[in-house]
Design a protein around this motif. Structure first.
Motif, PDB file in Angstrom:
ATOM      1  N   LEU A 393    -115.091 -77.581  43.882  1.00 27.38           N
ATOM      2  CA  LEU A 393    -114.339 -76.724  42.969  1.00 27.38           C
ATOM      3  C   LEU A 393    -114.146 -77.412  41.629  1.00 27.38           C
ATOM      4  O   LEU A 393    -114.353 -76.804  40.566  1.00 27.38           O
ATOM      5  CB  LEU A 393    -112.970 -76.402  43.589  1.00 27.38           C
ATOM      6  N   LEU A 394    -113.749 -78.683  41.631  1.00 26.13           N
ATOM      7  CA  LEU A 394    -113.513 -79.410  40.387  1.00 26.13           C
ATOM      8  C   LEU A 394    -114.792 -79.532  39.558  1.00 26.13           C
ATOM      9  O   LEU A 394    -114.750 -79.511  38.325  1.00 26.13           O
ATOM     10  CB  LEU A 394    -112.947 -80.801  40.698  1.00 26.13           C
ATOM     11  N   GLU A 395    -115.956 -79.626  40.231  1.00 27.43           N
ATOM     12  CA  GLU A 395    -117.235 -79.695  39.525  1.00 27.43           C
ATOM     13  C   GLU A 395    -117.565 -78.360  38.869  1.00 27.43           C
ATOM     14  O   GLU A 395    -118.201 -78.313  37.810  1.00 27.43           O
ATOM     15  CB  GLU A 395    -118.358 -80.082  40.492  1.00 27.43           C
ATOM     16  N   GLY A 396    -117.139 -77.253  39.498  1.00 30.42           N
ATOM     17  CA  GLY A 396    -117.452 -75.929  38.968  1.00 30.42           C
ATOM     18  C   GLY A 396    -116.549 -75.502  37.839  1.00 30.42           C
ATOM     19  O   GLY A 396    -116.890 -74.573  37.092  1.00 30.42           O
ATOM     20  N   LEU A 397    -115.407 -76.115  37.680  1.00 28.59           N
ATOM     21  CA  LEU A 397    -114.485 -75.757  36.609  1.00 28.59           C
ATOM     22  C   LEU A 397    -114.947 -76.358  35.288  1.00 28.59           C
ATOM     23  O   LEU A 397    -115.737 -77.302  35.244  1.00 28.59           O
ATOM     24  CB  LEU A 397    -113.082 -76.271  36.937  1.00 28.59           C
ATOM     25  N   SER A 398    -114.407 -75.811  34.214  1.00 31.94           N
ATOM     26  CA  SER A 398    -114.690 -76.399  32.914  1.00 31.94           C
ATOM     27  C   SER A 398    -114.127 -77.817  32.890  1.00 31.94           C
ATOM     28  O   SER A 398    -113.191 -78.147  33.631  1.00 31.94           O
ATOM     29  CB  SER A 398    -114.041 -75.564  31.798  1.00 31.94           C
ATOM     30  N   THR A 399    -114.691 -78.638  32.012  1.00 30.31           N
ATOM     31  CA  THR A 399    -114.275 -80.046  31.961  1.00 30.31           C
ATOM     32  C   THR A 399    -112.770 -80.169  31.687  1.00 30.31           C
ATOM     33  O   THR A 399    -112.054 -80.931  32.349  1.00 30.31           O
ATOM     34  CB  THR A 399    -115.050 -80.795  30.869  1.00 30.31           C
ATOM     35  N   GLU A 400    -112.300 -79.397  30.720  1.00 37.49           N
ATOM     36  CA  GLU A 400    -110.878 -79.464  30.366  1.00 37.49           C
ATOM     37  C   GLU A 400    -110.000 -79.028  31.531  1.00 37.49           C
ATOM     38  O   GLU A 400    -108.999 -79.676  31.851  1.00 37.49           O
ATOM     39  CB  GLU A 400    -110.615 -78.566  29.151  1.00 37.49           C
ATOM     40  N   SER A 402    -110.833 -78.964  34.725  1.00 40.27           N
ATOM     41  CA  SER A 402    -111.009 -79.885  35.844  1.00 40.27           C
ATOM     42  C   SER A 402    -110.121 -81.123  35.676  1.00 40.27           C
ATOM     43  O   SER A 402    -109.472 -81.582  36.625  1.00 40.27           O
ATOM     44  CB  SER A 402    -112.476 -80.308  35.936  1.00 40.27           C
ATOM     45  N   ILE A 403    -110.091 -81.646  34.434  1.00 41.42           N
ATOM     46  CA  ILE A 403    -109.259 -82.833  34.174  1.00 41.42           C
ATOM     47  C   ILE A 403    -107.775 -82.491  34.350  1.00 41.42           C
ATOM     48  O   ILE A 403    -107.015 -83.234  34.978  1.00 41.42           O
ATOM     49  CB  ILE A 403    -109.524 -83.372  32.756  1.00 41.42           C
ATOM     50  N   ASP A 404    -107.396 -81.350  33.785  1.00 45.79           N
ATOM     51  CA  ASP A 404    -105.995 -80.920  33.867  1.00 45.79           C
ATOM     52  C   ASP A 404    -105.567 -80.731  35.321  1.00 45.79           C
ATOM     53  O   ASP A 404    -104.494 -81.199  35.741  1.00 45.79           O
ATOM     54  CB  ASP A 404    -105.827 -79.613  33.088  1.00 45.79           C
ATOM     55  N   LEU A 405    -106.421 -80.055  36.098  1.00 49.14           N
ATOM     56  CA  LEU A 405    -106.085 -79.792  37.500  1.00 49.14           C
ATOM     57  C   LEU A 405    -106.066 -81.091  38.309  1.00 49.14           C
ATOM     58  O   LEU A 405    -105.197 -81.288  39.168  1.00 49.14           O
ATOM     59  CB  LEU A 405    -107.085 -78.807  38.100  1.00 49.14           C
ATOM     60  N   SER A 406    -107.008 -81.988  38.009  1.00 49.66           N
ATOM     61  CA  SER A 406    -107.069 -83.264  38.735  1.00 49.66           C
ATOM     62  C   SER A 406    -105.800 -84.063  38.509  1.00 49.66           C
ATOM     63  O   SER A 406    -105.228 -84.642  39.440  1.00 49.66           O
ATOM     64  CB  SER A 406    -108.277 -84.085  38.285  1.00 49.66           C
ATOM     65  N   GLN A 407    -105.349 -84.113  37.245  1.00 49.60           N
ATOM     66  CA  GLN A 407    -104.127 -84.859  36.936  1.00 49.60           C
ATOM     67  C   GLN A 407    -102.905 -84.276  37.647  1.00 49.60           C
ATOM     68  O   GLN A 407    -102.100 -85.000  38.239  1.00 49.60           O
ATOM     69  CB  GLN A 407    -103.917 -84.866  35.418  1.00 49.60           C
ATOM     70  N   LYS A 408    -102.781 -82.956  37.627  1.00 46.67           N
ATOM     71  CA  LYS A 408    -101.645 -82.306  38.269  1.00 46.67           C
ATOM     72  C   LYS A 408    -101.711 -82.421  39.781  1.00 46.67           C
ATOM     73  O   LYS A 408    -100.695 -82.544  40.467  1.00 46.67           O
ATOM     74  CB  LYS A 408    -101.570 -80.839  37.860  1.00 46.67           C
ATOM     75  N   PHE A 409    -102.939 -82.393  40.288  1.00 38.00           N
ATOM     76  CA  PHE A 409    -103.134 -82.537  41.713  1.00 38.00           C
ATOM     77  C   PHE A 409    -102.703 -83.925  42.181  1.00 38.00           C
ATOM     78  O   PHE A 409    -102.040 -84.083  43.200  1.00 38.00           O
ATOM     79  CB  PHE A 409    -104.615 -82.283  42.050  1.00 38.00           C
ATOM     80  N   ILE A 410    -103.063 -84.929  41.362  1.00 37.85           N
ATOM     81  CA  ILE A 410    -102.707 -86.318  41.705  1.00 37.85           C
ATOM     82  C   ILE A 410    -101.200 -86.503  41.599  1.00 37.85           C
ATOM     83  O   ILE A 410    -100.563 -87.108  42.471  1.00 37.85           O
ATOM     84  CB  ILE A 410    -103.430 -87.312  40.762  1.00 37.85           C
ATOM     85  N   VAL A 411    -100.601 -85.988  40.520  1.00 34.89           N
ATOM     86  CA  VAL A 411     -99.156 -86.107  40.334  1.00 34.89           C
ATOM     87  C   VAL A 411     -98.415 -85.426  41.468  1.00 34.89           C
ATOM     88  O   VAL A 411     -97.454 -85.960  42.043  1.00 34.89           O
ATOM     89  CB  VAL A 411     -98.729 -85.504  38.982  1.00 34.89           C
ATOM     90  N   ASN A 412     -98.854 -84.236  41.840  1.00 35.29           N
ATOM     91  CA  ASN A 412     -98.206 -83.496  42.936  1.00 35.29           C
ATOM     92  C   ASN A 412     -98.321 -84.247  44.249  1.00 35.29           C
ATOM     93  O   ASN A 412     -97.390 -84.282  45.051  1.00 35.29           O
ATOM     94  CB  ASN A 412     -98.843 -82.111  43.076  1.00 35.29           C
ATOM     95  N   ALA A 413     -99.490 -84.880  44.469  1.00 37.06           N
ATOM     96  CA  ALA A 413     -99.693 -85.631  45.728  1.00 37.06           C
ATOM     97  C   ALA A 413     -98.764 -86.845  45.784  1.00 37.06           C
ATOM     98  O   ALA A 413     -98.246 -87.200  46.833  1.00 37.06           O
ATOM     99  CB  ALA A 413    -101.156 -86.071  45.838  1.00 37.06           C
ATOM    100  N   SER A 414     -98.523 -87.483  44.614  1.00 34.37           N
ATOM    101  CA  SER A 414     -97.652 -88.661  44.589  1.00 34.37           C
ATOM    102  C   SER A 414     -96.187 -88.286  44.755  1.00 34.37           C
ATOM    103  O   SER A 414     -95.364 -89.095  45.171  1.00 34.37           O
ATOM    104  CB  SER A 414     -97.841 -89.440  43.290  1.00 34.37           C
TER     105      SER A 414
END
Length: 415
Positions: A393-400, A402-414
């Motif tokens: 999914l992250l590969e299929g999203l736009s770069t911006e 994907s980065i935004d979602l990855s950061q929020k995903f990591i923050v939420n996991a922590s």
């Protein structure tokens, strides 16, 4: 010859009588002086002064005898110490002295009265009552005291069997109706545990607390006040901890506050009372042991009643728990749906939800709001998807995005 023997015997008899009379005349003053020595204190001190002038060990013996001034000084020291004792202890000591030395007892009463006349009024009254032990009136008073003690014991057993809220309500009701007076309440507080006494005085009507405080013995009052302060300090410590736990991750919160391994349930009630409904509901939504939750609600209810607050928090927490449970159910449903979607379909759905980030659902509980956004929903769903699906999914999203979602995903996991 016979006449001579009789005359000799007669003379011998007369001599014996004369000897006895002489000895008697000698013993009488000696005995009189001896009796006066032991019965007349002033004479004894005077004779000691003269006898101390005798030579050898005899003089030294009388020199070692305490003088009148020294003895009076000792009595003064005893009186100064005794007057600092609690009344019941002072009465006991005076009765013992009276049994051994009535004269010393009388002198100490005078000295003690000079030290503290107010206190000695009560002591004299206690002594007077004690001296009437064999009197019928005293026996009747003794029976009354026994009945009073039995009543206090019954009250202590009764109130100790109740919950703290019921006990407080019962004491206030009985006190205001006249069934429980100040003296009885003071004796009741001395008859139950120190912790119970302290909690009674903490949560009773302040007017009652102030009134009964004057009836308590000084030592008892000090101990209860010390325990009350310990309870207040503990509650303040828990209030400070609540603000710290408010900022911790759900995993840390659940580890310490989701059971009674680290804190007593009574302490957890204080912690949850001082955290937001949102945080408390989120923690309890992850707890599976219903018996623990039920007991916690009961303790929070008790705390609110004791502090004269409306008992709404347990209801609000239960409502918040239900909201988070319903939300978690929705997340699991979406996980199954998203897991079956193709990467392209899932990408389009996530792009739209992240872009609009509309409010998925919102609830008002007490003075707080619990709100779930579509972005939060996406993140919570992704947290349950298989890792390879998330990576695609992250590969299929736009770069911006994907980065935004990855950061929020990591923050939420922590968190």
């Amino acid at each position: 010859m016979t006449d001579s023997l009789q005359e000799i015997e007669k003379k011998s008899h007369i001599k014996s009588i004369i000897a006895i009379i002489v000895i008697a005349f000698m013993l009488i003053p000696i005995m009189t002086i001896t009796i006066l020595y032991f019965t007349n204190e002033n004479l004894r001190y005077t004779m000691n002064d003269y006898l101390s002038l005798l030579p050898s060990n005899v003089g030294n013996y009388f020199k070692g005898m305490p003088t009148k001034e020294e003895k009076e000084n000792v009595k003064q020291q005893i009186a100064k110490h005794y007057i600092t004792l609690e009344e019941d202890r002072l009465v006991d000591k005076l009765l013992i002295i009276k049994g051994e030395d009535k004269s010393l007892y009388d002198e100490l009463l005078i000295l003690l009265n000079r030290e503290n006349p107010m206190k000695m009024r009560g002591v004299r009254e206690s002594l007077r009552r004690t001296q009437l032990t064999s009197n019928l009136l005293q026996r009747i008073l003794g029976e009354i005291d026994e009945e009073k003690d039995e009543r206090i014991s019954e009250l202590a057993r009764y109130y100790s069997s109740l919950s703290i809220t019921d006990a407080i309500a019962g004491v206030e009701r009985d006190f205001h109706s006249g069934q429980l007076n100040r003296e009885e309440l003071a004796l009741l507080l001395e008859g139950i545990s120190l912790d119970q006494s302290a909690r009674f005085l903490l949560y009773l009507d302040p007017a009652i607390t102030e009134t009964v405080g004057y009836q308590l013995r000084e030592a008892t009052r000090r101990n209860i006040e010390k325990k009350m302060q310990e309870i207040r300090n503990k509650e303040k410590e828990l209030e400070d901890l609540a603000s710290i736990y408010e900022k911790k991750s759900l995993e840390e919160q659940l580890l310490d506050l989701g059971n009674d391994n680290k804190f007593r349930v009574q302490d957890l009630a204080v912690l949850f009372k001082n955290m937001s409904i949102k945080t408390g509901g989120q923690i309890l939504a992850s707890v599976e042991e219903q018996a623990f939750i039920t007991e916690l609600y009961q303790q929070i209810h008790t705390l609110e009643v004791l502090n004269n607050r409306e008992a709404n928090l347990p209801v609000n927490l239960a409502e918040a728990v239900q909201i988070y449970n319903n939300y978690e159910t929705k997340v699991r449903e979406l996980v199954e749906v998203y897991q079956r979607m193709s990467v392209e379909e899932l990408t389009d759905v996530v792009e739209e939800m992240m872009a609009t980030n509309r409010t998925y659902s919102s609830y008002s509980i007490g003075d707080e709001n619990i709100t779930f956004t579509e972005e939060q929903l996406v993140i919570d769903v992704l947290n349950h998807l298989k890792p390879n699906k998330v990576a695609q999914l992250l590969e299929g999203l736009s770069t911006e995005r994907s980065i935004d979602l990855s950061q929020k995903f990591i923050v939420n996991a922590s968190n």
